[in-house]
Motif scaffolding. Structure first.
Motif, PDB file in Angstrom:
ATOM      1  N   THR A 131       0.844  -1.077   0.028  1.00 32.64           N
ATOM      2  CA  THR A 131      -0.050  -0.064   0.006  1.00 32.64           C
ATOM      3  C   THR A 131       0.889   1.279   0.065  1.00 32.64           C
ATOM      4  OG1 THR A 131      -1.818  -0.995   1.178  1.00 32.64           O
ATOM      5  CG2 THR A 131      -1.889   1.290   1.083  1.00 32.64           C
ATOM      6  N   THR A 183       2.322   1.745  -3.310  1.00 36.96           N
ATOM      7  CA  THR A 183       1.259   2.153  -4.319  1.00 36.96           C
ATOM      8  C   THR A 183       1.078   3.621  -4.251  1.00 36.96           C
ATOM      9  OG1 THR A 183       0.033   0.103  -4.561  1.00 36.96           O
ATOM     10  CG2 THR A 183      -1.084   2.298  -5.017  1.00 36.96           C
ATOM     11  N   ILE A 231       0.043  -1.649 -11.449  1.00 35.97           N
ATOM     12  CA  ILE A 231      -1.059  -1.000 -10.697  1.00 35.97           C
ATOM     13  C   ILE A 231      -2.316  -1.112 -11.486  1.00 35.97           C
ATOM     14  CG2 ILE A 231      -0.493   1.331 -11.365  1.00 35.97           C
ATOM     15  CD1 ILE A 231      -1.527   2.253  -8.765  1.00 35.97           C
ATOM     16  N   THR A 232      -2.216  -1.161 -12.799  1.00 36.53           N
ATOM     17  CA  THR A 232      -3.580  -1.180 -13.758  1.00 36.53           C
ATOM     18  C   THR A 232      -4.078  -2.380 -13.770  1.00 36.53           C
ATOM     19  OG1 THR A 232      -2.077  -1.857 -15.529  1.00 36.53           O
ATOM     20  CG2 THR A 232      -2.417   0.598 -15.251  1.00 36.53           C
ATOM     21  N   ARG A 237      -3.610  -4.505 -10.901  1.00 38.84           N
ATOM     22  CA  ARG A 237      -3.682  -4.766  -9.408  1.00 38.84           C
ATOM     23  C   ARG A 237      -5.206  -4.031  -8.987  1.00 38.84           C
ATOM     24  NH1 ARG A 237       0.824  -2.700  -8.134  1.00 38.84           N
ATOM     25  NH2 ARG A 237       0.410  -0.968  -7.096  1.00 38.84           N
ATOM     26  N   ALA A 238      -5.495  -2.936  -9.552  1.00 42.92           N
ATOM     27  CA  ALA A 238      -6.674  -2.189  -9.076  1.00 42.92           C
ATOM     28  C   ALA A 238      -8.034  -2.956  -9.590  1.00 42.92           C
ATOM     29  CB  ALA A 238      -6.709  -0.640  -9.884  1.00 42.92           C
ATOM     30  N   PRO A 241      -7.056  -4.633  -3.751  1.00 48.16           N
ATOM     31  CA  PRO A 241      -5.909  -4.572  -4.668  1.00 48.16           C
ATOM     32  C   PRO A 241      -4.369  -4.898  -4.114  1.00 48.16           C
ATOM     33  CG  PRO A 241      -7.344  -2.625  -5.320  1.00 48.16           C
ATOM     34  CD  PRO A 241      -7.828  -3.404  -3.961  1.00 48.16           C
ATOM     35  N   ASP A 242      -4.162  -4.504  -3.113  1.00 48.91           N
ATOM     36  CA  ASP A 242      -2.759  -4.474  -2.498  1.00 48.91           C
ATOM     37  C   ASP A 242      -2.326  -5.925  -1.913  1.00 48.91           C
ATOM     38  OD1 ASP A 242      -1.921  -1.999  -3.062  1.00 48.91           O
ATOM     39  OD2 ASP A 242      -2.857  -1.164  -1.177  1.00 48.91           O
ATOM     40  N   VAL A 264      -7.126   4.955 -11.943  1.00 45.72           N
ATOM     41  CA  VAL A 264      -6.719   3.851 -11.030  1.00 45.72           C
ATOM     42  C   VAL A 264      -6.461   4.340  -9.824  1.00 45.72           C
ATOM     43  CG1 VAL A 264      -4.566   2.331 -10.791  1.00 45.72           C
ATOM     44  CG2 VAL A 264      -5.319   3.152 -13.090  1.00 45.72           C
ATOM     45  N   CYS A 265      -7.324   3.564  -8.902  1.00 42.57           N
ATOM     46  CA  CYS A 265      -7.107   4.074  -7.283  1.00 42.57           C
ATOM     47  C   CYS A 265      -7.176   5.713  -7.052  1.00 42.57           C
ATOM     48  CB  CYS A 265      -5.595   3.909  -6.823  1.00 42.57           C
ATOM     49  SG  CYS A 265      -5.206   2.114  -6.781  1.00 42.57           S
ATOM     50  N   GLU A 266      -8.238   6.116  -7.697  1.00 48.19           N
ATOM     51  CA  GLU A 266      -8.702   7.404  -7.727  1.00 48.19           C
ATOM     52  C   GLU A 266      -7.670   8.425  -8.149  1.00 48.19           C
ATOM     53  OE1 GLU A 266      -9.570   8.153  -3.695  1.00 48.19           O
ATOM     54  OE2 GLU A 266     -11.743   6.920  -3.678  1.00 48.19           O
TER      55      GLU A 266
END
Length: 377
Positions: free
Chosen positions: A73, A76, A99-100, A102-103, A108-109, A190-192
């Motif tokens: 986290t 990230t 991350i693309t 993982r999201a 995700p983490d 991605v993740c806001e």
């Protein structure tokens, strides 16, 4: 596929669905083997999260994994902060994998990433390199493949001047299908946060070929199959699947790609209807059970496969090789020449193989096989 492999894939499927899998009264030896599989495939946090109930030592392991997830986290957040700074400085790296993908996981983490990958336009490569150094990252590598690690956050980033290393004989020529990738780039939340990525067509092709590159080296891992399945479910309605199939065929990769999708459909969460997968893909014949077993077992135990096993993984049917309908792709070394000659003689008409060394390629030609030698023509 044996019962251990089935349990492993069932646990992963539950994790991808955000549900729990009941595994009751398993002997300690079985738990140990399942945990070893999960660790080998780098999905241990996902695997453990999906299990209920668990023995005490697995519960203790979950506690240790929570610290690992917390570090993921932090990395990230560090990556997204760094990426914003790159955008503010006027460079526009394309985020690939990491991350693309993982999201897309329920948590995700729980899907660990050892690094984040950025595809950089040639004219922005030096500027990106200088910016990362100015932000305190330590550089290693050479040419257009550089790694940057931050000593405080632990974030590791790899920047690539091309989709695949151009000097590699086995797959450097794959870069041709990504010509114009920067002009087709899209914004993705991605993740806001907003990041630039390759178009969904390009990104799906990249995920498939990246898995194939790993397959050529040491075996494709089930985590990569999970990534592809989740990406296809999320963005399949936006993918030009017939065009993607043509691009895979141009690289002789369609059988491999179909195998990954059919593993996902049979054992994970890939839904061909949700992904809008057309008949041209669904009609490709693959033995999904055998392919899944090969992915799980060989990546974990051997970090690679014999040529006969590779043949099964790609086609699920030895006869297809003789009919010229299968691509047999593997890295060959040493005694592999004898095995290639044997398979070619046994199956007759066609043996297609990608190799990394010109010397090996010449040896294989002298062994009498009909070969496609990757970058050698």
């Amino acid at each position: 596929m044996n019962i251990r492999e089935q349990r492993f894939l069932a646990a992963l499927k539950a994790a991808l669905q955000g549900t729990a899998l009941q595994l009751n009264d398993l002997p300690d030896d079985d738990w140990a083997q399942l945990l070893q599989l999960a660790q080998a495939h780098q999905v241990l946090p996902l695997f453990c999260q999906s299990l209920s109930p668990t023995p005490a030592y697995v519960a203790d392991l979950k506690s240790a994994l929570r610290r690992q997830v917390a570090r993921q986290t932090m990395r990230t957040h560090a990556f997204l902060s760094t990426y914003r700074k790159l955008l503010d400085a006027g460079v526009r790296p394309l985020v690939v994998k990491g991350i693309t993908c993982r999201a897309l996981y329920p948590q995700p983490d729980l899907r660990p990433s050892s690094d984040e990958d950025l595809l950089i336009a040639p004219e922005q490569f030096d500027a990106t390199r200088q910016l990362l150094t100015s932000l305190g990252f330590q550089e290693s590598g050479a040419g257009l493949e550089l790694t940057f690690r931050h000593p405080v956050s632990g974030l590791r980033m790899e920047i690539h001047g091309a989709a695949f290393p151009g000097q590699e004989q086995a797959y450097g020529h794959w870069n041709a299908v990504f010509e114009g990738v920067f002009g087709r780039a899209i914004r993705l939340t991605v993740c806001e946060n907003t990041v630039w990525t390759p178009s969904h067509d390009d990104h799906m092709l990249y995920l498939i070929l990246h898995a194939l590159k790993h397959f050529l080296h040491s075996g494709v891992g089930i985590r990569q199959v999970c990534d592809i399945c989740l990406y296809a479910n999320a963005y399949g309605s936006l993918i030009d699947w017939p065009k993607l199939l043509d691009r895979c065929r141009s690289l002789r990769a369609e059988q491999f790609a179909a195998a990954l999708l059919q593993i996902g459909s049979a054992y994970l969460t890939f839904d061909p209807d949700i992904a809008c997968l057309p008949l041209c893909w669904r009609s490709i014949t693959v033995d999904a059970e055998h392919a899944a077993g090969e992915v799980v077992e060989h990546h974990a135990v051997e970090q690679g496969s014999s040529l006969v096993d590779v043949c099964h993984l790609v086609s699920g049917n030895q006869q297809l090789v003789g009919q010229g309908l299968c691509i047999l792709q593997a890295v060959c070394a040493g005694s592999a020449v004898h095995h290639v000659h044997h398979v070619a003689a046994h199956n007759g008409e066609l043996l297609v193989i990608a190799v990394q060394s010109p010397d090996i390629f010449q040896n294989l030609q002298s062994a009498g096989g009909d070969l496609y030698g990757g970058g050698f023509g």
